[in-house]
Design an enzyme around this catalytic site. Structure first.
Site, PDB file in Angstrom:
ATOM      1  N   GLU A   5       0.920  -1.090  -0.029  1.00  0.00           N
ATOM      2  CA  GLU A   5      -0.189  -0.096  -0.159  1.00  0.00           C
ATOM      3  C   GLU A   5       1.071   1.327   0.015  1.00  0.00           C
ATOM      4  O   GLU A   5       1.483   1.592   0.957  1.00  0.00           O
ATOM      5  CB  GLU A   5      -0.898  -0.082   1.276  1.00  0.00           C
TER       6      GLU A   5
ATOM      7  N   CYS B 150      -2.194   9.492   2.611  1.00  0.00           N
ATOM      8  CA  CYS B 150      -1.750   9.158   1.248  1.00  0.00           C
ATOM      9  C   CYS B 150      -2.663   9.226  -0.093  1.00  0.00           C
ATOM     10  O   CYS B 150      -2.355   9.447  -1.158  1.00  0.00           O
ATOM     11  CB  CYS B 150      -1.605   7.280   1.423  1.00  0.00           C
TER      12      CYS B 150
END
Ligand code: NAD
Length: 460
Positions: free
Chosen positions: A214, A248
């Protein structure tokens, strides 16, 4: 230099032994462990809020909605559906397999390693853990060393409810993380930067350990000429300046249609003041930058364009005001590196082809946001640009539903999780064909008379 190599090896040995006992595979066991996790987090809720305030100056609202509440939701959803997900699935078989039964059995990989970043330090360590537990794995969790208060709390929470032979927190920095990565885990789930993601994959290759990565990158937000500008401004400010841009999937840069740019910027400025006041550096609703290094890195970006709003900063409290940066130089760091801070560069465009070319000329983004009322524009962007996930007419919210898989593509990562996707990520799909013994088609055997003829008829 502390790497805790002996302790780590010992933990892994014990976890492998415990996994071999098959205890983690019982559905009742898994559900109990998930329940324990939720209860302990509930019990320590105030401590978590405090730790997040200490490490990142997160407000209680932000801490609850983006770290604690989201974890409760993930655990609730998982507990509700786990029985169904874990059940072996009967599948059809081919005509050539008449008489047999096919099934897919979800089995845990074994020992999982979860490495977490600092920006949502609580949730990003424990949400994957819920998936690992649900699937029946044991796990080692390494929180980020950059948010020490949260790291310690995660350790306390996990140690209070689980033995290390089942779930073990391991605190530490890069050397500890590297030592963990040298071990023979059965699954690695990593959340963090692209460069470290590459190192993780390299380490995993040594044992052929499957990975989920991720990662991050530059996520664009596109505001087209037909967008609802007031709403776009609100949702962009929310997505960009939550956690001071250290998200993010925060919109990294803004692509604004020439016709609406002026109006949009005016609305964005008004919204920033509405959300954080005239003095955001003083606001208790506004996060700080995690440390000196990141603070210095982000401040440098202020030189890469024209500051048209914000730009104030405080070296003492490590805060940078929500900042709008017009006309950034496309080759400058603010437009080539992931910003991960409260600076929004604005690029103007006239037609969608420019947008598509611009975004496709860079690494595939983790997220993309598009504001438009036109179905046609939407379908053009969706079919021409590859990205991990995103929203039309919103930002961030795709991450907060357990029904959507969350993950990147290309440089922004591989694999996905949340809800059933977490369960699937931490499970191996074992395919089993159960053959009948009531009869035996002999045409496949070398001695069969008209074998080839029959097979040709069945498989054409
Ligand atoms: P990072 O890659 O520096 O660190 C992540 C973790 O890896 C930490 O636990 C750290 O101790 C460890 N680590 C650091 N260097 C290492 C090395 N050389 N070898 C082994 N382990 C190492 O990332 P970060 O600064 O903590 O987080 C920010 C990055 O994470 C951003 O790029 C952001 O986009 C990304 N991110 C992605 C997601 C997502 O869900 N896709 C979520 C949050 C953050």
């Amino acid at each position: 230099m502390e790497t805790y190599a002996d302790e780590i090896k010992q933990i892994l040995r014990e976890q492998k032994l415990f996994f071999a006992s098959n205890e983690t595979k019982s559905l009742t066991f898994r559900l109990e462990q998930l329940k324990k996790l939720k209860e302990e987090v509930k019990r320590r809720e105030q401590d978590i809020i405090q730790a997040l305030a200490q490490d990142l100056n997160k407000s209680e609202l932000e801490s609850y909605s983006t770290e604690i509440g989201i974890l409760y939701e993930e655990i609730n959803f998982t507990m509700k559906h786990l029985k169904k997900w874990a059940k072996p699935k009967r599948v059809r078989t081919a005509l050539t397999h008449t008489g047999s039964k096919g099934s897919v059995i979800k089995e845990p990989y074994g020992t999982a390693l979860i490495i977490a970043p600092w920006n949502y330090p609580f949730q990003l360590a424990l949400s994957p853990l819920a998936g690992a537990i649900a699937a029946g794995n044991t796990a080692v969790v390494k929180p980020s060393e950059l948010t020490p208060a949260v790291s310690l709390l995660i350790k306390e929470i996990l140690q209070h409810i689980y033995p290390a032979s089942y779930i073990a927190p391991v605190e530490g920095g890069v050397p500890t993380s590297q030592t963990l990565l040298e071990q023979d885990f059965d699954y690695i789930f990593f959340t963090g930067s692209v460069s470290v993601g590459k190192a993780v994959m390299e380490a995993a290759a040594k044992h052929l350990t499957p990975v989920t990565l991720e990662l991050g990158g530059k996520s664009p937000v596109i505001v087209h000429e037909d967008a609802n500008i007031a709403l776009a401004a609100k949702r962009i400010v929310f997505g960009k300046f939550t956690n001071a841009g250290q998200t993010c999937i925060a919109p990294d840069y803004l692509l604004a249609h020439k016709k609406v740019k002026k109006e949009l910027l005016r609305a964005i400025k008004e919204t920033i003041i509405e959300f954080y006041g005239d003095m955001p550096l003083e606001s208790s609703r506004y996060s700080k930058i995690v440390n000196d290094r990141h603070y210095g890195r982000i401040c440098e970006y202020l030189n890469d364009g024209k500051v048209i709003f914000g730009g104030e900063k405080s070296d003492e409290t490590l805060r940078i005001a929500p900042t709008l940066l017009d006309q950034p130089d496309p080759g400058s760091p603010v437009m080539t590196e992931e910003i991960f801070g409260p600076i929004l560069p604005i690029v103007e465009y006239e037609n969608l082809h420019e947008v598509i070319e611009f975004v496709n000329g860079r690494a595939k983004p983790l997220a993309l946001y598009l504001f438009t009322k036109s179905r046609e524009t939407e379908s053009q962007i969706m079919s021409c640009i590859s990205f991990g996930g995103g929203c039309v007419n919103d930002t961030l919210m795709h991450i907060a539903t357990p029904y959507l898989p969350f993950g990147g593509v290309g440089e922004s990562g591989m694999g996905s999780y949340h809800g059933k996707y977490s369960f699937d990520t931490f499970s191996h799909s074992k395919s089993v064909l159960k053959q009948t013994t009531a009869f035996d088609f002999s045409f496949r055997y070398p001695s069969a008379k008209n074998g080839l003829k029959l097979i040709r008829r069945l498989m054409k």
